[in-house]
Design a protein around this motif. Structure first.
Motif, PDB file in Angstrom:
ATOM      1  N   LEU A 272       0.825  -1.213   0.000  1.00  0.00           N
ATOM      2  CA  LEU A 272       0.000   0.000   0.000  1.00  0.00           C
ATOM      3  C   LEU A 272       0.851   1.251   0.000  1.00  0.00           C
ATOM      4  CD1 LEU A 272      -2.777  -1.278   2.359  1.00  0.00           C
ATOM      5  CD2 LEU A 272      -3.178  -0.286   0.096  1.00  0.00           C
ATOM      6  N   LYS A 273       0.340   2.274  -0.681  1.00  0.00           N
ATOM      7  CA  LYS A 273       1.009   3.556  -0.787  1.00  0.00           C
ATOM      8  C   LYS A 273       0.120   4.626  -0.153  1.00  0.00           C
ATOM      9  CE  LYS A 273       2.920   2.166  -5.273  1.00  0.00           C
ATOM     10  NZ  LYS A 273       3.035   2.525  -6.713  1.00  0.00           N
ATOM     11  N   THR A 274       0.710   5.745   0.190  1.00  0.00           N
ATOM     12  CA  THR A 274      -0.071   6.824   0.798  1.00  0.00           C
ATOM     13  C   THR A 274      -1.175   7.288  -0.144  1.00  0.00           C
ATOM     14  OG1 THR A 274       1.548   8.437   0.021  1.00  0.00           O
ATOM     15  CG2 THR A 274       1.806   7.598   2.275  1.00  0.00           C
ATOM     16  N   GLU A 275      -0.927   7.210  -1.436  1.00  0.00           N
ATOM     17  CA  GLU A 275      -1.935   7.640  -2.406  1.00  0.00           C
ATOM     18  C   GLU A 275      -3.105   6.664  -2.530  1.00  0.00           C
ATOM     19  OE1 GLU A 275       1.380   7.366  -2.930  1.00  0.00           O
ATOM     20  OE2 GLU A 275       1.818   6.703  -4.978  1.00  0.00           O
ATOM     21  N   ASP A 276      -3.033   5.533  -1.836  1.00  0.00           N
ATOM     22  CA  ASP A 276      -4.178   4.609  -1.797  1.00  0.00           C
ATOM     23  C   ASP A 276      -5.192   5.019  -0.738  1.00  0.00           C
ATOM     24  OD1 ASP A 276      -1.846   1.930  -2.321  1.00  0.00           O
ATOM     25  OD2 ASP A 276      -3.215   2.805  -3.811  1.00  0.00           O
ATOM     26  N   THR A 277      -4.853   6.024   0.061  1.00  0.00           N
ATOM     27  CA  THR A 277      -5.758   6.500   1.088  1.00  0.00           C
ATOM     28  C   THR A 277      -7.040   7.029   0.459  1.00  0.00           C
ATOM     29  OG1 THR A 277      -3.992   7.053   2.634  1.00  0.00           O
ATOM     30  CG2 THR A 277      -6.087   8.220   2.893  1.00  0.00           C
ATOM     31  N   ALA A 278      -8.163   6.476   0.882  1.00  0.00           N
ATOM     32  CA  ALA A 278      -9.452   6.864   0.308  1.00  0.00           C
ATOM     33  C   ALA A 278     -10.569   6.117   1.025  1.00  0.00           C
ATOM     34  CB  ALA A 278      -9.507   6.538  -1.181  1.00  0.00           C
ATOM     35  N   MET A 279     -11.796   6.527   0.726  1.00  0.00           N
ATOM     36  CA  MET A 279     -12.955   5.734   1.099  1.00  0.00           C
ATOM     37  C   MET A 279     -13.171   4.721  -0.016  1.00  0.00           C
ATOM     38  SD  MET A 279     -15.282   5.405   3.473  1.00  0.00           S
ATOM     39  CE  MET A 279     -15.633   6.955   4.282  1.00  0.00           C
ATOM     40  N   TYR A 280     -13.280   3.470   0.336  1.00  0.00           N
ATOM     41  CA  TYR A 280     -13.445   2.414  -0.654  1.00  0.00           C
ATOM     42  C   TYR A 280     -14.887   1.921  -0.645  1.00  0.00           C
ATOM     43  CZ  TYR A 280      -8.468   2.088  -1.614  1.00  0.00           C
ATOM     44  OH  TYR A 280      -7.183   2.357  -2.021  1.00  0.00           O
ATOM     45  N   TYR A 281     -15.448   1.826  -1.841  1.00  0.00           N
ATOM     46  CA  TYR A 281     -16.850   1.439  -1.986  1.00  0.00           C
ATOM     47  C   TYR A 281     -16.958   0.150  -2.798  1.00  0.00           C
ATOM     48  CZ  TYR A 281     -17.800   6.258  -0.614  1.00  0.00           C
ATOM     49  OH  TYR A 281     -17.851   7.449   0.060  1.00  0.00           O
ATOM     50  N   CYS A 282     -17.810  -0.731  -2.337  1.00  0.00           N
ATOM     51  CA  CYS A 282     -18.177  -1.917  -3.083  1.00  0.00           C
ATOM     52  C   CYS A 282     -19.366  -1.566  -3.969  1.00  0.00           C
ATOM     53  CB  CYS A 282     -18.550  -3.024  -2.105  1.00  0.00           C
ATOM     54  SG  CYS A 282     -19.151  -4.549  -2.843  1.00  0.00           S
ATOM     55  N   ALA A 283     -19.382  -2.089  -5.170  1.00  0.00           N
ATOM     56  CA  ALA A 283     -20.474  -1.803  -6.098  1.00  0.00           C
ATOM     57  C   ALA A 283     -20.840  -3.060  -6.869  1.00  0.00           C
ATOM     58  CB  ALA A 283     -20.064  -0.690  -7.062  1.00  0.00           C
ATOM     59  N   ALA A 284     -22.069  -3.094  -7.360  1.00  0.00           N
ATOM     60  CA  ALA A 284     -22.534  -4.260  -8.111  1.00  0.00           C
ATOM     61  C   ALA A 284     -23.614  -3.862  -9.099  1.00  0.00           C
ATOM     62  CB  ALA A 284     -23.069  -5.324  -7.144  1.00  0.00           C
ATOM     63  N   ASN A 285     -23.789  -4.686 -10.116  1.00  0.00           N
ATOM     64  CA  ASN A 285     -24.936  -4.524 -10.998  1.00  0.00           C
ATOM     65  C   ASN A 285     -25.574  -5.874 -11.262  1.00  0.00           C
ATOM     66  OD1 ASN A 285     -23.672  -5.836 -13.177  1.00  0.00           O
ATOM     67  ND2 ASN A 285     -22.926  -3.924 -14.069  1.00  0.00           N
ATOM     68  N   SER A 286     -26.683  -5.858 -11.965  1.00  0.00           N
ATOM     69  CA  SER A 286     -27.414  -7.102 -12.215  1.00  0.00           C
ATOM     70  C   SER A 286     -27.281  -7.577 -13.645  1.00  0.00           C
ATOM     71  CB  SER A 286     -28.885  -6.922 -11.854  1.00  0.00           C
ATOM     72  OG  SER A 286     -29.039  -6.669 -10.484  1.00  0.00           O
ATOM     73  N   GLY A 287     -26.356  -6.954 -14.389  1.00  0.00           N
ATOM     74  CA  GLY A 287     -26.133  -7.378 -15.764  1.00  0.00           C
ATOM     75  C   GLY A 287     -25.588  -6.245 -16.592  1.00  0.00           C
ATOM     76  N   GLY A 288     -25.193  -6.565 -17.839  1.00  0.00           N
ATOM     77  CA  GLY A 288     -24.627  -5.552 -18.712  1.00  0.00           C
ATOM     78  C   GLY A 288     -23.110  -5.577 -18.667  1.00  0.00           C
ATOM     79  N   HIS A 289     -22.526  -4.481 -19.092  1.00  0.00           N
ATOM     80  CA  HIS A 289     -21.075  -4.384 -19.145  1.00  0.00           C
ATOM     81  C   HIS A 289     -20.465  -4.394 -17.743  1.00  0.00           C
ATOM     82  CE1 HIS A 289     -21.000  -3.781 -23.425  1.00  0.00           C
ATOM     83  NE2 HIS A 289     -21.910  -2.836 -23.311  1.00  0.00           N
ATOM     84  N   CYS A 290     -19.190  -4.773 -17.717  1.00  0.00           N
ATOM     85  CA  CYS A 290     -18.471  -4.842 -16.435  1.00  0.00           C
ATOM     86  C   CYS A 290     -17.077  -4.276 -16.640  1.00  0.00           C
ATOM     87  CB  CYS A 290     -18.408  -6.280 -15.953  1.00  0.00           C
ATOM     88  SG  CYS A 290     -17.717  -6.484 -14.300  1.00  0.00           S
ATOM     89  N   ASN A 291     -16.880  -3.042 -16.185  1.00  0.00           N
ATOM     90  CA  ASN A 291     -15.537  -2.458 -16.219  1.00  0.00           C
ATOM     91  C   ASN A 291     -15.452  -1.431 -15.108  1.00  0.00           C
ATOM     92  OD1 ASN A 291     -16.673   0.006 -17.262  1.00  0.00           O
ATOM     93  ND2 ASN A 291     -16.657  -0.881 -19.308  1.00  0.00           N
ATOM     94  N   LEU A 292     -14.620  -0.409 -15.255  1.00  0.00           N
ATOM     95  CA  LEU A 292     -14.385   0.517 -14.156  1.00  0.00           C
ATOM     96  C   LEU A 292     -15.208   1.801 -14.258  1.00  0.00           C
ATOM     97  CD1 LEU A 292     -10.528   0.074 -13.769  1.00  0.00           C
ATOM     98  CD2 LEU A 292     -12.394  -1.119 -12.616  1.00  0.00           C
ATOM     99  N   ALA A 293     -16.214   1.783 -15.088  1.00  0.00           N
ATOM    100  CA  ALA A 293     -17.078   2.956 -15.209  1.00  0.00           C
ATOM    101  C   ALA A 293     -18.167   2.907 -14.146  1.00  0.00           C
ATOM    102  CB  ALA A 293     -17.698   3.000 -16.597  1.00  0.00           C
ATOM    103  N   SER A 294     -18.205   3.905 -13.299  1.00  0.00           N
ATOM    104  CA  SER A 294     -19.126   3.873 -12.166  1.00  0.00           C
ATOM    105  C   SER A 294     -20.587   3.884 -12.588  1.00  0.00           C
ATOM    106  CB  SER A 294     -18.853   5.042 -11.225  1.00  0.00           C
ATOM    107  OG  SER A 294     -19.022   6.276 -11.893  1.00  0.00           O
ATOM    108  N   PHE A 295     -20.903   4.460 -13.756  1.00  0.00           N
ATOM    109  CA  PHE A 295     -22.298   4.545 -14.172  1.00  0.00           C
ATOM    110  C   PHE A 295     -22.887   3.172 -14.503  1.00  0.00           C
ATOM    111  CE2 PHE A 295     -22.140   3.667 -18.695  1.00  0.00           C
ATOM    112  CZ  PHE A 295     -20.844   3.981 -19.062  1.00  0.00           C
ATOM    113  N   LEU A 296     -22.052   2.159 -14.649  1.00  0.00           N
ATOM    114  CA  LEU A 296     -22.530   0.806 -14.934  1.00  0.00           C
ATOM    115  C   LEU A 296     -23.083   0.103 -13.694  1.00  0.00           C
ATOM    116  CD1 LEU A 296     -19.650  -0.476 -17.234  1.00  0.00           C
ATOM    117  CD2 LEU A 296     -21.918   0.287 -17.951  1.00  0.00           C
ATOM    118  N   PHE A 297     -22.811   0.664 -12.519  1.00  0.00           N
ATOM    119  CA  PHE A 297     -23.150  -0.010 -11.275  1.00  0.00           C
ATOM    120  C   PHE A 297     -24.404   0.588 -10.652  1.00  0.00           C
ATOM    121  CE2 PHE A 297     -19.533  -2.798 -10.788  1.00  0.00           C
ATOM    122  CZ  PHE A 297     -18.640  -2.251 -11.697  1.00  0.00           C
ATOM    123  N   THR A 298     -25.305  -0.293 -10.271  1.00  0.00           N
ATOM    124  CA  THR A 298     -26.586   0.121  -9.702  1.00  0.00           C
ATOM    125  C   THR A 298     -26.549   0.181  -8.187  1.00  0.00           C
ATOM    126  OG1 THR A 298     -27.688  -1.025 -11.533  1.00  0.00           O
ATOM    127  CG2 THR A 298     -29.052  -0.416  -9.634  1.00  0.00           C
TER     128      THR A 298
END
Length: 122
Positions: free
Chosen positions: A84-110
């Motif tokens: 871990l690096k100091t720049e990893d400091t953050a609030m970490y959120y778990c996200a999920a969707n029920s189908g569709g594309h799966c990548n790092l775009a937050s708008f894909l997650f419900t």
């Protein structure tokens, strides 16, 4: 509806390790899952995503240091964070969707968890 609950955040010195967990519950189908993070004053960014079949996508900044895994039978998600690096400091959120594309775009997650804080000190 799907509820996500994260756990495992905390404080660690640079170079250390932490493991985050996310438990999904409810009546909805969970397909893609992922981890996002947001540091103070910065936009939320995708860290890693994983399909139900195990295909992953990592942000370049964590590639080789973080590892995601999931247990479909238990509807759980784990993020192992090493070096871990100091720049990893953050609030970490778990996200999920029920189908569709799966990548790092937050708008894909419900569905989103409440977040768990990770603090890395020098």
């Amino acid at each position: 509806q799907v509820q996500l609950v994260e756990s495992g955040g905390g404080s660690v010195q640079a170079g250390g390790s932490l493991s985050l967990s996310c438990a999904a519950s409810g009546y909805g189908y969970v397909d893609c899952m992922g981890w996002f993070r947001q540091a103070p004053g910065k936009e939320r960014e995708g860290v890693v995503s994983i399909t139900r079949g195990g295909r992953t996508a990592y942000a370049e900044s964590v590639q080789g240091r973080f590892a995601i895994s999931r247990d479909n039978a238990k509807n759980t998600l784990t993020l192992q964070m090493n070096s871990l690096k100091t720049e990893d400091t953050a609030m970490y959120y778990c996200a999920a969707n029920s189908g569709g594309h799966c990548n790092l775009a937050s708008f894909l997650f419900t569905y989103w968890g409440q977040g768990t804080q990770v603090t890395v000190s020098a």
